[in-house]
Design a protein around this motif. Structure first.
Motif, short mmCIF file in Angstrom:
data_model
loop_
_atom_site.label_atom_id
_atom_site.label_comp_id
_atom_site.label_asym_id
_atom_site.label_seq_id
_atom_site.Cartn_x
_atom_site.Cartn_y
_atom_site.Cartn_z
N PRO A 63 0.82 -1.20 0.00
CA PRO A 63 0.00 0.00 0.00
C PRO A 63 0.87 1.27 0.00
N ALA A 64 0.45 2.20 -0.81
CA ALA A 64 1.10 3.50 -0.91
C ALA A 64 0.04 4.55 -0.61
N PHE A 65 0.47 5.76 -0.27
CA PHE A 65 -0.54 6.75 0.06
C PHE A 65 -0.09 8.17 -0.23
N ILE A 66 -1.11 9.01 -0.37
CA ILE A 66 -0.93 10.45 -0.54
C ILE A 66 -1.65 11.13 0.62
N ILE A 67 -1.01 12.10 1.21
CA ILE A 67 -1.65 12.93 2.22
C ILE A 67 -1.72 14.34 1.64
N ILE A 68 -2.92 14.88 1.63
CA ILE A 68 -3.13 16.22 1.10
C ILE A 68 -3.52 17.14 2.25
N ASP A 69 -2.74 18.20 2.44
CA ASP A 69 -3.10 19.28 3.36
C ASP A 69 -3.86 20.29 2.52
N ASP A 70 -5.15 20.34 2.70
CA ASP A 70 -6.02 21.16 1.86
C ASP A 70 -6.18 22.56 2.44
N ASP A 71 -5.08 23.29 2.50
CA ASP A 71 -5.08 24.66 2.99
C ASP A 71 -5.31 25.58 1.79
N GLU A 72 -6.34 26.42 1.86
CA GLU A 72 -6.68 27.30 0.73
C GLU A 72 -5.49 28.13 0.28
N ASN A 73 -4.70 28.61 1.22
CA ASN A 73 -3.60 29.51 0.88
C ASN A 73 -2.32 28.79 0.46
N ASN A 74 -2.17 27.55 0.92
CA ASN A 74 -0.92 26.83 0.66
C ASN A 74 -1.14 25.31 0.67
N PRO A 75 -1.89 24.78 -0.31
CA PRO A 75 -2.13 23.33 -0.32
C PRO A 75 -0.84 22.56 -0.61
N LYS A 76 -0.69 21.41 0.07
CA LYS A 76 0.50 20.58 -0.12
C LYS A 76 0.08 19.13 -0.23
N SER A 77 0.83 18.37 -1.01
CA SER A 77 0.62 16.94 -1.12
C SER A 77 1.91 16.22 -0.76
N TYR A 78 1.76 15.11 -0.05
CA TYR A 78 2.91 14.30 0.36
C TYR A 78 2.68 12.88 -0.14
N LEU A 79 3.65 12.35 -0.87
CA LEU A 79 3.53 11.01 -1.45
C LEU A 79 4.46 10.06 -0.71
N TYR A 80 3.90 8.91 -0.30
CA TYR A 80 4.68 7.92 0.46
C TYR A 80 4.51 6.54 -0.17
N ALA A 81 5.63 5.88 -0.40
CA ALA A 81 5.61 4.54 -1.00
C ALA A 81 6.45 3.58 -0.18
N PRO A 82 5.99 2.31 -0.08
CA PRO A 82 6.77 1.31 0.65
C PRO A 82 8.12 1.08 0.00
N GLU A 83 9.08 0.74 0.83
CA GLU A 83 10.47 0.50 0.43
C GLU A 83 11.16 1.74 -0.12
N ARG A 84 10.45 2.85 -0.11
CA ARG A 84 11.06 4.14 -0.43
C ARG A 84 10.99 5.04 0.80
N ASP A 85 9.80 5.11 1.41
CA ASP A 85 9.59 6.00 2.55
C ASP A 85 9.35 5.26 3.87
N PHE A 86 8.97 3.99 3.78
CA PHE A 86 8.76 3.17 4.97
C PHE A 86 8.92 1.71 4.59
N ASN A 87 9.34 0.89 5.56
CA ASN A 87 9.55 -0.53 5.29
C ASN A 87 8.46 -1.41 5.89
N GLU A 88 7.95 -1.03 7.04
CA GLU A 88 6.92 -1.80 7.71
C GLU A 88 5.61 -1.02 7.69
N ILE A 89 4.49 -1.73 7.71
CA ILE A 89 3.19 -1.07 7.76
C ILE A 89 3.12 -0.15 8.97
N SER A 90 3.66 -0.60 10.09
CA SER A 90 3.63 0.22 11.31
C SER A 90 4.36 1.55 11.10
N ASP A 91 5.41 1.54 10.29
CA ASP A 91 6.14 2.78 9.99
C ASP A 91 5.27 3.72 9.14
N GLY A 92 4.54 3.14 8.20
CA GLY A 92 3.62 3.94 7.38
C GLY A 92 2.52 4.55 8.23
#
Length: 97
Positions: free
Chosen positions: A55-84
Motif C-alpha cells: 500500500p502507498a498513500f498520498i496525504i493532502i493538506d487542503d489549505d486554501e492559501n498553501n495546499p501541499k501533497s505528500y507522497l509515500y511509497a513502501p520501500e522508499r519511505d517506509f519498510n513496515e506497515i507500522s512505519d507507514g
C-alpha cells in the motif's frame, strides 16, 4: 485545514488489508484507490515516486492559501506497515482529537 488520505491498494494484498485495519483502529478516515480501477491516477503516483509497491498513500493538506501533497511509497519511505501508520498519524495529529 483539512487533511485527506488517499490509500492505493490492490485486491488480494495482505499488506493493504493490514494498513486499512490499522487506519480503522486509529479512526483515521481515508479514501481507497484500487490500482486497477484507478490506473491513470496510480500511474501518475508511480511516475512521481518511481515506486510501484502497495500500500502507498498520498496525504493532502487542503489549505486554501498553501495546499501541499505528500507522497509515500513502501520501500522508499517506509519498510513496515507500522512505519507507514506512524507517518500518517504524525500528519493527522490533532485532526481527530
Amino acid at each position: 485545514m483539512d487533511k485527506i488520505l488517499i490509500l492505493f491498494t490492490m485486491k488480494g494484498c495482505p499488506y493493504c488489508e493490514i494498513m486499512k485495519e490499522s487506519l480503522n483502529e486509529n479512526n483515521i478516515e481515508y479514501f481507497v484507490r484500487d490500482i486497477n480501477q484507478h490506473k491513470e491516477e496510480y500511474d501518475l503516483f508511480v511516475e512521481a515516486t518511481k515506486n510501484e509497491f502497495v500500500p502507498a498513500f498520498i496525504i493532502i493538506d487542503d489549505d486554501e492559501n498553501n495546499p501541499k501533497s505528500y507522497l509515500y511509497a513502501p520501500e522508499r519511505d517506509f519498510n513496515e506497515i507500522s512505519d507507514g501508520i506512524k507517518i500518517i498519524k504524525e500528519h493527522f495529529k490533532g485532526v481527530n482529537e
